[in-house]
Design a protein around this motif. Sequence first.
Motif, PDB file in Angstrom:
ATOM      1  N   LYS A 118       0.748  -1.019  -0.355  1.00  0.00           N
ATOM      2  CA  LYS A 118      -0.078  -0.394  -0.115  1.00  0.00           C
ATOM      3  C   LYS A 118       0.664   1.583   0.352  1.00  0.00           C
ATOM      4  O   LYS A 118       0.896   2.275  -1.196  1.00  0.00           O
ATOM      5  N   TRP A 119       1.743   1.318   1.270  1.00  0.00           N
ATOM      6  CA  TRP A 119       2.811   2.725   1.157  1.00  0.00           C
ATOM      7  C   TRP A 119       3.636   2.341  -0.374  1.00  0.00           C
ATOM      8  O   TRP A 119       3.523   3.837  -0.620  1.00  0.00           O
ATOM      9  N   SER A 120       3.891   1.378  -1.176  1.00  0.00           N
ATOM     10  CA  SER A 120       4.682   1.676  -2.617  1.00  0.00           C
ATOM     11  C   SER A 120       4.016   1.824  -3.518  1.00  0.00           C
ATOM     12  O   SER A 120       4.278   2.684  -4.780  1.00  0.00           O
ATOM     13  N   PHE A 121       2.814   1.919  -3.321  1.00  0.00           N
ATOM     14  CA  PHE A 121       1.390   2.909  -4.442  1.00  0.00           C
ATOM     15  C   PHE A 121       1.456   4.781  -4.220  1.00  0.00           C
ATOM     16  O   PHE A 121       0.751   5.119  -5.214  1.00  0.00           O
ATOM     17  N   VAL A 122       1.987   4.607  -3.366  1.00  0.00           N
ATOM     18  CA  VAL A 122       1.798   6.788  -3.154  1.00  0.00           C
ATOM     19  C   VAL A 122       2.468   6.431  -3.628  1.00  0.00           C
ATOM     20  O   VAL A 122       4.242   6.522  -4.011  1.00  0.00           O
ATOM     21  N   PRO A 123       2.628   7.571  -5.357  1.00  0.00           N
ATOM     22  CA  PRO A 123       3.634   8.648  -5.818  1.00  0.00           C
ATOM     23  C   PRO A 123       4.284   9.382  -4.890  1.00  0.00           C
ATOM     24  O   PRO A 123       4.598  10.490  -4.532  1.00  0.00           O
ATOM     25  N   ILE A 174     -16.539   6.911  -5.235  1.00  0.00           N
ATOM     26  CA  ILE A 174     -15.626   6.160  -6.169  1.00  0.00           C
ATOM     27  C   ILE A 174     -13.859   5.235  -6.445  1.00  0.00           C
ATOM     28  O   ILE A 174     -13.390   6.591  -5.934  1.00  0.00           O
ATOM     29  N   ARG A 175     -14.065   4.482  -6.545  1.00  0.00           N
ATOM     30  CA  ARG A 175     -12.479   3.905  -6.708  1.00  0.00           C
ATOM     31  C   ARG A 175     -12.118   3.647  -7.497  1.00  0.00           C
ATOM     32  O   ARG A 175     -13.032   1.965  -8.243  1.00  0.00           O
ATOM     33  N   PRO A 176     -11.395   2.830  -8.310  1.00  0.00           N
ATOM     34  CA  PRO A 176     -10.335   4.166  -8.465  1.00  0.00           C
ATOM     35  C   PRO A 176     -10.674   5.782  -8.510  1.00  0.00           C
ATOM     36  O   PRO A 176     -11.655   6.167  -8.888  1.00  0.00           O
ATOM     37  N   PRO A 177      -9.649   6.444  -7.930  1.00  0.00           N
ATOM     38  CA  PRO A 177      -8.010   6.433  -7.763  1.00  0.00           C
ATOM     39  C   PRO A 177      -8.920   6.281  -6.108  1.00  0.00           C
ATOM     40  O   PRO A 177      -9.583   6.083  -4.963  1.00  0.00           O
ATOM     41  N   PHE A 178      -7.298   5.022  -5.282  1.00  0.00           N
ATOM     42  CA  PHE A 178      -7.842   4.958  -4.276  1.00  0.00           C
ATOM     43  C   PHE A 178      -7.024   6.137  -3.603  1.00  0.00           C
ATOM     44  O   PHE A 178      -6.253   6.784  -3.855  1.00  0.00           O
ATOM     45  N   PRO A 179      -6.769   5.737  -2.086  1.00  0.00           N
ATOM     46  CA  PRO A 179      -6.309   6.908  -1.462  1.00  0.00           C
ATOM     47  C   PRO A 179      -4.980   7.313  -1.477  1.00  0.00           C
ATOM     48  O   PRO A 179      -4.186   8.593  -1.301  1.00  0.00           O
ATOM     49  N   ALA A 180      -4.401   6.035  -1.587  1.00  0.00           N
ATOM     50  CA  ALA A 180      -2.857   6.218  -1.921  1.00  0.00           C
ATOM     51  C   ALA A 180      -2.242   7.402  -2.981  1.00  0.00           C
ATOM     52  O   ALA A 180      -1.281   8.419  -3.129  1.00  0.00           O
ATOM     53  N   PRO A 231      -2.326  12.278  -2.398  1.00  0.00           N
ATOM     54  CA  PRO A 231      -1.852  11.042  -2.049  1.00  0.00           C
ATOM     55  C   PRO A 231      -1.680  10.846  -0.652  1.00  0.00           C
ATOM     56  O   PRO A 231      -0.763  11.417   0.316  1.00  0.00           O
ATOM     57  N   SER A 232      -1.888   9.793  -0.145  1.00  0.00           N
ATOM     58  CA  SER A 232      -1.904   9.766   0.978  1.00  0.00           C
ATOM     59  C   SER A 232      -1.788   8.508   1.327  1.00  0.00           C
ATOM     60  O   SER A 232      -1.896   6.844   0.810  1.00  0.00           O
ATOM     61  N   VAL A 233      -1.074   8.172   2.215  1.00  0.00           N
ATOM     62  CA  VAL A 233      -1.673   6.767   3.178  1.00  0.00           C
ATOM     63  C   VAL A 233      -2.507   6.353   4.663  1.00  0.00           C
ATOM     64  O   VAL A 233      -2.392   7.388   5.092  1.00  0.00           O
TER      65      VAL A 233
END
Lengths: 436, 160
Positions: free
Chosen positions: A71-76, A197-203, A211-213
């Motif tokens: 999950k953390w690695s998805f944060v740009p 609605i997702r995507p986009p996901f919170p990451a 962008p958020s964790v």
Amino acid sequence: MLYNPPSPLETKVLSRRFGLPDSAAIGTYLATDGYQAFLKASKMTPAQIIDEIKASNLRGRGGAGFPTGMKWSFVPRTSPKPKYIVVNGDEGEPGTCKDRVLMENDPHSLIEGCLIAGLAVDAHAGYVYIRGEYRYLIEILEKALAEAYAKGWLGKNIQGTGFDFDLYAHTGAGSYECGEESALLESLEGKRGVPRIRPPFPAVSGAFQCPSVLNNVETFCAVPHILLGGGKAFADLGVPKAGGTKLTALSGHINRPGVYELRLGFPVRQLIEEVGGGIPNGKKLKAFIPGGSSCPILTAAECEGATMDYDSMASRKSMLGSGGVIIMDEDTSMVKVGLRLMRFYSHESCGWCIPCREGTTWLTKIMTRFYDGNGSRADIDLLGDIAKNMLGRTFCPLGDAAALPMISLVEKFRDEFEDYLKGKRREETSGRLVTV
Amino acid sequence: MTFSPQLEARFATLLASYPPGRERSAMIPMLLYAQDELGSVTDELIAEVARRTGVTPLQVDEVISYYTMLRRKPAGKYHVQVCTNVSCLLRDGDRLFEHACQKLGIENHGVTADGQFSIEEVECMGACSWAPAVQVNYEFHHDVTPDKLDRLLDELKEKR
Ligand SMILES: Cc1cc2nc3c(=O)[nH]c(=O)nc-3n(C[C@H](O)[C@H](O)[C@H](O)COP(=O)(O)O)c2cc1C
Ligand code: FES
């Protein structure tokens, strides 16, 4: 304060400071390796931090069990937008009361977990969203935040590392749905807690569309331990695809209810018999909810050989969920439990999407007439049908959270529903269950 | 509208806690903290919070109706919340709720004539392992029996 005595069968990792005098104070925290994991992480690259979390096999403790490192690695990281850390301290899932114990007894480990996440994704601010009913915890956390600022563990250029980080406590105001990550983010923006609605996901697009964790309290609290002891050591505490321990809240018909920290993979039998001291009055187990009321309910037979981990529960078509274990003895009326749960979900459905709003409303109406003695056999099928038609068709998983326990009730306890129709309803149940 | 210095300080902190232009984020915490002081969310409060967070009163009203803890009518001085969700139910939380209603002589969401007590049946409050649970205002009470509740309510009655 702790509300139940510990069990000798616990593996104390996240709870290792529980019971120390002034365990929530920064002095106690610093005297027991506090903030050392942050200092260690500050000398690592973001990729190294994320790799360590990946190596720990930490999976989200809020219910869905998503691998945290991934999950953390998805944060740009290189996005020009600011990034945020968001802590889910909404803890509304019936049966769950473990984040409360963590925030009360070791708030600094939560702060340190947020700092490390901040280093990993280049975030410099974070919000701890705490349910409104937990006002005393907001006070405890605010005190811990003030201590951390005063001692230079929050704010600008933390301990000379050049890293800036601000953390804020944010109160909710009474809504189960606001524990759902995207509804939480709406609520954090001062809106009704309606899911996105997702995507986009919170990451990618989380707090303030940045962008958020977003993780559960317990997930963040595990992070300092992983950095200090190494990902591998944490992984080794658990089972192959899920590392570490799980704070487990035992409730219902059990002699020693309480919150206990147990290795992932802990046997269910041992949990009930030894940690929980068995079922009161020598009664037999009838039903078992592994991780909060949204999980499919297991029968006593299904608990045979089960262990408290994601795979064991998935193989029984249930979920580890939030770690809220609810025990029901042989005298429990499943009709009554079904009605109470459906009333909860219809009350908490945000009303945004039709399958959830109408589905939970009708499940409650039908359960009510059934409970009142005005049901029919067709109603039992109808309950299952409606629930199955909700599955996967709602905006957020609240619809599934209502449907899954309903389906398991009518499928696994059908005989009891039929007996109830024949008037063999348990005398003890009639006439009660009042309002909401 | 004037508030206590503590509440004003709280508002100032809240309004500075979110990114620039995101004052609206402070709305729900502001409403809840103000309600604690005023007893309920009044029309005047809605207008004031709307002004300070840069939205319309209607936008505030729409948010209030979503959150169960925000209320437009005052509760009693002691707001007694009894959980009857599943973990509490299994430990007779429903009986406890009925008992509390009888003892206070009011029904769910009711307020006693003297304004001292109000009662509400609530959803899981995060005390499942110490069930049945009751909250009086923000204070938790664990493993509550009807006797324990009687004593607690009697003590609060005397306190007035
Ligand atoms: C209706 C609903 C309620 C939820 N409530 C909570 C909650 O109170 N606390 C929590 O951490 N996660 C809750 N979740 C799960 C979150 O959406 C999210 O998956 C989680 O916070 C992510 O953190 P984790 O990966 O660390 O588990 C809820 C989900 C749903 C669908
Ligand atoms: S079910 Fe009553 S506190 Fe959780």
